[in-house]
Design a protein around this motif. Sequence first.
Motif, PDB file in Angstrom:
ATOM      1  N   SER A 196     -44.556   7.085  49.293  1.00 48.12           N
ATOM      2  CA  SER A 196     -45.065   5.995  48.461  1.00 48.12           C
ATOM      3  C   SER A 196     -45.250   6.421  47.003  1.00 48.12           C
ATOM      4  CB  SER A 196     -46.391   5.481  49.030  1.00 48.12           C
ATOM      5  OG  SER A 196     -47.309   6.555  49.135  1.00 48.12           O
ATOM      6  N   GLU A 197     -45.283   7.731  46.743  1.00 50.62           N
ATOM      7  CA  GLU A 197     -45.445   8.217  45.363  1.00 50.62           C
ATOM      8  C   GLU A 197     -44.111   8.659  44.762  1.00 50.62           C
ATOM      9  OE1 GLU A 197     -48.307  11.300  46.015  1.00 50.62           O
ATOM     10  OE2 GLU A 197     -49.692   9.833  46.887  1.00 50.62           O
ATOM     11  N   PHE A 198     -43.053   8.405  45.458  1.00 49.85           N
ATOM     12  CA  PHE A 198     -41.733   8.891  45.062  1.00 49.85           C
ATOM     13  C   PHE A 198     -40.997   7.832  44.229  1.00 49.85           C
ATOM     14  CE2 PHE A 198     -37.170   9.006  46.615  1.00 49.85           C
ATOM     15  CZ  PHE A 198     -36.772  10.031  45.772  1.00 49.85           C
ATOM     16  N   LYS A 199     -40.627   8.206  43.006  1.00 47.21           N
ATOM     17  CA  LYS A 199     -39.871   7.287  42.155  1.00 47.21           C
ATOM     18  C   LYS A 199     -38.393   7.636  42.312  1.00 47.21           C
ATOM     19  CE  LYS A 199     -39.610   5.559  37.425  1.00 47.21           C
ATOM     20  NZ  LYS A 199     -38.163   5.758  37.345  1.00 47.21           N
ATOM     21  N   PRO A 200     -37.620   6.742  42.915  1.00 41.96           N
ATOM     22  CA  PRO A 200     -36.230   7.088  43.238  1.00 41.96           C
ATOM     23  C   PRO A 200     -35.380   7.342  41.996  1.00 41.96           C
ATOM     24  CG  PRO A 200     -36.932   5.068  44.368  1.00 41.96           C
ATOM     25  CD  PRO A 200     -37.977   5.382  43.353  1.00 41.96           C
ATOM     26  N   PRO A 201     -34.602   8.398  42.002  1.00 40.08           N
ATOM     27  CA  PRO A 201     -33.660   8.651  40.910  1.00 40.08           C
ATOM     28  C   PRO A 201     -32.446   7.722  41.043  1.00 40.08           C
ATOM     29  CG  PRO A 201     -33.406  10.307  42.608  1.00 40.08           C
ATOM     30  CD  PRO A 201     -34.526   9.412  43.059  1.00 40.08           C
ATOM     31  N   ASP A 202     -31.587   7.714  40.033  1.00 41.39           N
ATOM     32  CA  ASP A 202     -30.399   6.848  40.054  1.00 41.39           C
ATOM     33  C   ASP A 202     -29.464   7.169  41.211  1.00 41.39           C
ATOM     34  OD1 ASP A 202     -31.043   5.358  37.908  1.00 41.39           O
ATOM     35  OD2 ASP A 202     -29.901   6.542  36.458  1.00 41.39           O
ATOM     36  N   HIS A 203     -29.306   8.441  41.451  1.00 43.31           N
ATOM     37  CA  HIS A 203     -28.315   8.857  42.443  1.00 43.31           C
ATOM     38  C   HIS A 203     -28.958   9.849  43.425  1.00 43.31           C
ATOM     39  CE1 HIS A 203     -23.893  10.216  43.143  1.00 43.31           C
ATOM     40  NE2 HIS A 203     -24.609  10.371  44.225  1.00 43.31           N
ATOM     41  N   PRO A 204     -29.705   9.318  44.378  1.00 43.18           N
ATOM     42  CA  PRO A 204     -30.394  10.202  45.329  1.00 43.18           C
ATOM     43  C   PRO A 204     -29.443  10.761  46.390  1.00 43.18           C
ATOM     44  CG  PRO A 204     -30.869   7.910  45.867  1.00 43.18           C
ATOM     45  CD  PRO A 204     -29.986   7.892  44.650  1.00 43.18           C
ATOM     46  N   ILE A 205     -29.600  12.038  46.679  1.00 40.28           N
ATOM     47  CA  ILE A 205     -28.811  12.697  47.719  1.00 40.28           C
ATOM     48  C   ILE A 205     -29.791  13.358  48.691  1.00 40.28           C
ATOM     49  CG2 ILE A 205     -27.001  14.402  48.206  1.00 40.28           C
ATOM     50  CD1 ILE A 205     -26.045  14.054  45.308  1.00 40.28           C
ATOM     51  N   PHE A 206     -30.015  12.698  49.811  1.00 36.81           N
ATOM     52  CA  PHE A 206     -30.996  13.173  50.780  1.00 36.81           C
ATOM     53  C   PHE A 206     -30.363  14.202  51.719  1.00 36.81           C
ATOM     54  CE2 PHE A 206     -32.082   8.839  49.593  1.00 36.81           C
ATOM     55  CZ  PHE A 206     -33.389   8.986  49.188  1.00 36.81           C
ATOM     56  N   VAL A 207     -31.084  15.269  51.980  1.00 34.79           N
ATOM     57  CA  VAL A 207     -30.594  16.283  52.912  1.00 34.79           C
ATOM     58  C   VAL A 207     -31.498  16.285  54.144  1.00 34.79           C
ATOM     59  CG1 VAL A 207     -29.825  18.660  53.178  1.00 34.79           C
ATOM     60  CG2 VAL A 207     -29.905  17.643  50.901  1.00 34.79           C
ATOM     61  N   LEU A 208     -30.874  16.087  55.296  1.00 36.91           N
ATOM     62  CA  LEU A 208     -31.618  16.002  56.557  1.00 36.91           C
ATOM     63  C   LEU A 208     -30.985  16.912  57.603  1.00 36.91           C
ATOM     64  CD1 LEU A 208     -30.811  12.809  55.522  1.00 36.91           C
ATOM     65  CD2 LEU A 208     -32.635  12.321  57.114  1.00 36.91           C
TER      66      LEU A 208
END
Lengths: 204, 204
Positions: free
Chosen positions: B137-149
Amino acid sequence: MREFIVTAHTAALSHRFELNDLPGSAGRMDVLCRCVTAAFLTSHNLRDDVRVQFVLQNKFVVRFEGSELKRVNPDERSTGSLFQKVLERRHIAERTGDEFESTPGIYISARTLDDVLEKADRRGSVILLREDGTRLSEFKPPDHPIFVLSDHTSFEPEETERITAVADHHISISPRALHTHQSITIMHHYLDTNGYVRFVGNSE
Amino acid sequence: MREFIVTAHTAALSHRFELNDLPGSAGRMDVLCRCVTAAFLTSHNLRDDVRVQFVLQNKFVVRFEGSELKRVNPDERSTGSLFQKVLERRHIAERTGDEFESTPGIYISARTLDDVLEKADRRGSVILLREDGTRLSEFKPPDHPIFVLSDHTSFEPEETERITAVADHHISISPRALHTHQSITIMHHYLDTNGYVRFVGNSE
């Protein structure tokens, strides 16, 4: 306690479907299998405070009870096989008029959406998910939410009418039209992270 | 553009696995199939601004490109068959050192996590999902997010080390440990509903 009611319009009523063809001859049974995974499973764990009822073609109700479930795997095929086992008992349910348990925590009864809604309305807050509902972020979860969702097809007009008659809330969860199981995942996440207090009383 | 990188530790490297046994002999290929559905599919629609890369046992990378995908169905079995088709090309990828396309929008290359992370770091903001990260909820998304899971198993220590070295953000999405595909659904929902502006430039 969290509950989900899913109206299934095309899923097989007979257990004689091919596990290799859940989206085809089983009438999109794959959609329901994904709902089971979304509703009950977290990583290496099972949510025991959840109940899901599938209303199959408004003729049978298959109920999954989290506190009693023993073996649920996340893959669609194994859940499809649980549906086969419970559907095999449909004639007994029909003949006796009672609910019949197949494997632990999975029951079948010859009931309709009206039957399910009437009982739901007495024990919790019925919540209809619809595009023009209150935004999820403004939704204060009740103690015992009972979400009503449709499968891969929309609610039929008479279903919407029946649900609206008992619904305490109308919620819109996303600007995108999502899959049923994705909506379940998102509702769980919302409740997990928004100070939801688990209902600890007798839920019936 | 939204990207997901998933490290797969047990999934089959050969196409000779049984579609009837995705969780078994295919090495939990079912986990990856569910990630594909979560990443690309909404109700009767496909997210074309998404890329997913599966790093298979740190030997092969299978890339799904949303803007090029033609036929992706939501059920695990049909996605398993797409994995079979692309894995059948692994020897060509290995021999040539190049990326090889099997069906539209699905590619295989003999690459490692390091290769994938290095390129990702140049084109977007790498985000590691971990329990002790910033609350979503405190995360401001960047333009180009690359999530690693990671898949159904945790990151190996050396993987965490490599990812941490390039990660711009560490995010915790839930107090519950969730399935990989559930995390993807939740990240999509967060971006869909939190004023995320779709990246419209050249993403490479």
